[in-house]
Design a protein around this motif. Structure first.
Motif, PDB file in Angstrom:
ATOM      1  N   THR A 146      34.335  31.769  37.658  1.00  0.00           N
ATOM      2  CA  THR A 146      35.405  30.772  37.617  1.00  0.00           C
ATOM      3  C   THR A 146      36.582  31.177  36.750  1.00  0.00           C
ATOM      4  OG1 THR A 146      33.911  28.959  38.125  1.00  0.00           O
ATOM      5  CG2 THR A 146      35.950  28.377  37.025  1.00  0.00           C
ATOM      6  N   LEU A 147      36.312  31.592  35.509  1.00  0.00           N
ATOM      7  CA  LEU A 147      37.432  31.918  34.606  1.00  0.00           C
ATOM      8  C   LEU A 147      38.265  33.090  35.113  1.00  0.00           C
ATOM      9  CD1 LEU A 147      38.796  31.002  32.031  1.00  0.00           C
ATOM     10  CD2 LEU A 147      37.367  32.600  30.776  1.00  0.00           C
ATOM     11  N   PRO A 148      37.643  34.205  35.531  1.00  0.00           N
ATOM     12  CA  PRO A 148      38.467  35.287  36.081  1.00  0.00           C
ATOM     13  C   PRO A 148      39.239  34.876  37.340  1.00  0.00           C
ATOM     14  CG  PRO A 148      36.274  36.099  35.545  1.00  0.00           C
ATOM     15  CD  PRO A 148      36.234  34.620  35.396  1.00  0.00           C
ATOM     16  N   VAL A 149      38.628  34.024  38.178  1.00  0.00           N
ATOM     17  CA  VAL A 149      39.321  33.568  39.389  1.00  0.00           C
ATOM     18  C   VAL A 149      40.522  32.713  39.011  1.00  0.00           C
ATOM     19  CG1 VAL A 149      39.112  32.052  41.401  1.00  0.00           C
ATOM     20  CG2 VAL A 149      37.363  33.757  40.971  1.00  0.00           C
ATOM     21  N   ALA A 151      42.187  32.849  36.253  1.00  0.00           N
ATOM     22  CA  ALA A 151      43.187  33.755  35.674  1.00  0.00           C
ATOM     23  C   ALA A 151      43.950  34.473  36.774  1.00  0.00           C
ATOM     24  CB  ALA A 151      42.497  34.766  34.760  1.00  0.00           C
ATOM     25  N   SER A 152      43.244  34.870  37.835  1.00  0.00           N
ATOM     26  CA  SER A 152      43.891  35.533  38.965  1.00  0.00           C
ATOM     27  C   SER A 152      44.852  34.575  39.679  1.00  0.00           C
ATOM     28  CB  SER A 152      42.824  36.036  39.933  1.00  0.00           C
ATOM     29  OG  SER A 152      43.408  36.554  41.096  1.00  0.00           O
ATOM     30  N   LEU A 153      44.431  33.319  39.850  1.00  0.00           N
ATOM     31  CA  LEU A 153      45.301  32.317  40.482  1.00  0.00           C
ATOM     32  C   LEU A 153      46.537  32.055  39.625  1.00  0.00           C
ATOM     33  CD1 LEU A 153      42.620  29.756  41.754  1.00  0.00           C
ATOM     34  CD2 LEU A 153      43.933  31.377  43.129  1.00  0.00           C
ATOM     35  N   ALA A 154      46.342  32.028  38.311  1.00  0.00           N
ATOM     36  CA  ALA A 154      47.485  31.819  37.401  1.00  0.00           C
ATOM     37  C   ALA A 154      48.492  32.949  37.536  1.00  0.00           C
ATOM     38  CB  ALA A 154      46.993  31.701  35.957  1.00  0.00           C
ATOM     39  N   ARG A 155      47.976  34.185  37.638  1.00  0.00           N
ATOM     40  CA  ARG A 155      48.866  35.337  37.802  1.00  0.00           C
ATOM     41  C   ARG A 155      49.652  35.233  39.116  1.00  0.00           C
ATOM     42  NH1 ARG A 155      45.284  38.967  36.977  1.00  0.00           N
ATOM     43  NH2 ARG A 155      44.820  39.429  39.139  1.00  0.00           N
ATOM     44  N   GLU A 156      48.974  34.808  40.183  1.00  0.00           N
ATOM     45  CA  GLU A 156      49.647  34.666  41.479  1.00  0.00           C
ATOM     46  C   GLU A 156      50.745  33.611  41.430  1.00  0.00           C
ATOM     47  OE1 GLU A 156      46.685  33.926  44.448  1.00  0.00           O
ATOM     48  OE2 GLU A 156      45.612  35.779  43.991  1.00  0.00           O
ATOM     49  N   VAL A 157      50.474  32.497  40.735  1.00  0.00           N
ATOM     50  CA  VAL A 157      51.484  31.439  40.601  1.00  0.00           C
ATOM     51  C   VAL A 157      52.692  31.967  39.837  1.00  0.00           C
ATOM     52  CG1 VAL A 157      51.984  29.208  39.497  1.00  0.00           C
ATOM     53  CG2 VAL A 157      49.875  29.508  40.796  1.00  0.00           C
ATOM     54  N   ARG A 158      52.447  32.696  38.745  1.00  0.00           N
ATOM     55  CA  ARG A 158      53.543  33.275  37.955  1.00  0.00           C
ATOM     56  C   ARG A 158      54.380  34.245  38.792  1.00  0.00           C
ATOM     57  NH1 ARG A 158      55.415  30.620  33.892  1.00  0.00           N
ATOM     58  NH2 ARG A 158      53.921  30.207  32.260  1.00  0.00           N
ATOM     59  N   GLU A 159      53.692  35.111  39.548  1.00  0.00           N
ATOM     60  CA  GLU A 159      54.404  36.087  40.378  1.00  0.00           C
ATOM     61  C   GLU A 159      55.230  35.389  41.451  1.00  0.00           C
ATOM     62  OE1 GLU A 159      51.309  38.676  41.731  1.00  0.00           O
ATOM     63  OE2 GLU A 159      51.140  39.699  39.782  1.00  0.00           O
TER      64      GLU A 159
END
Length: 198
Positions: A146-149, A151-159
């Motif tokens: 969950t936490l790595p996923v 974090a990955s979603l957060a990165r996608e939103v930022r990008e």
């Protein structure tokens, strides 16, 4: 289910899931029991570097992991600095960061199916006391991912915000991230229901 697994040939990829879980869990537990001191913070950082220095992982992957959890680092450091001194803040922030990043290595180097099998075998003896090993293993595997996923979603939103020229602020980030995280949770719930998990 969304997974962060990245295929590879390194030692972490080749190590069976059971011993890998024990090794990484031992490192994280060791980090948790280190005392508060500048030296402990250096030891934790060194352990984190050593774990990722293994071929197949690498410093680039560690860098991506640190960028992915930068908000956790920031919030932890700010909270600790407000209520504690700099030594405690640095040690505790390093402790949380190292534990999260080292745990993330498990998701990056282990397919979900292998993780489930290892957890199921480890929990099998508890079936005598009424625990369903399959269900418990599934819950643990989802929790580890969950936490790595997120974090990955957060990165996608930022990008996506950067690509659209959006403002870089926590207020403008929070709502889209919440929507994406809830969509992921909904899709995960649907996938589990479709497989007969209730």
């Amino acid at each position: 289910m969304l997974t962060l697994y990245r295929p590879g040939n390194g030692p972490w990829h080749r190590l069976p899931a059971g011993p890998k879980i024990l090794a990484l869990m031992s490192i994280v537990l060791g980090i948790c029991f280190l005392p508060v001191s500048w030296v402990s913070a250096l030891i934790m950082a060194a352990l984190c570097l050593a774990v990722y220095a293994v071929p197949g992982a690498g410093m680039r992957v560690l860098g991506r992991q640190l960028v992915a959890v930068r908000w956790i680092i920031l919030v932890t450091a700010a909270g600790q600095l407000i209520f504690l001194g700099p030594e405690e803040a640095l040690t505790n922030t390093t402790r949380v960061t190292a534990a999260v990043v080292i745990s993330g290595l498990l998701a990056l180097t282990t397919p979900v199916s292998e993780l489930l099998d290892a957890l199921e075998r480890a929990l099998a003896p508890l079936e005598r006391v009424g625990l369903d090993p399959q269900r418990a293993a599934l819950v643990l595997a989802i929790t580890l991912n969950t936490l790595p996923v997120l974090a990955s979603l957060a990165r996608e939103v930022r990008e996506a915000q950067r690509a659209r020229g959006g403002r870089q602020s926590l207020r403008h980030f929070a709502m889209p991230f919440l929507v994406v995280a809830l969509k992921h949770a909904d899709a995960l719930g649907d996938a589990l229901t479709a497989r007969g998990v209730r």
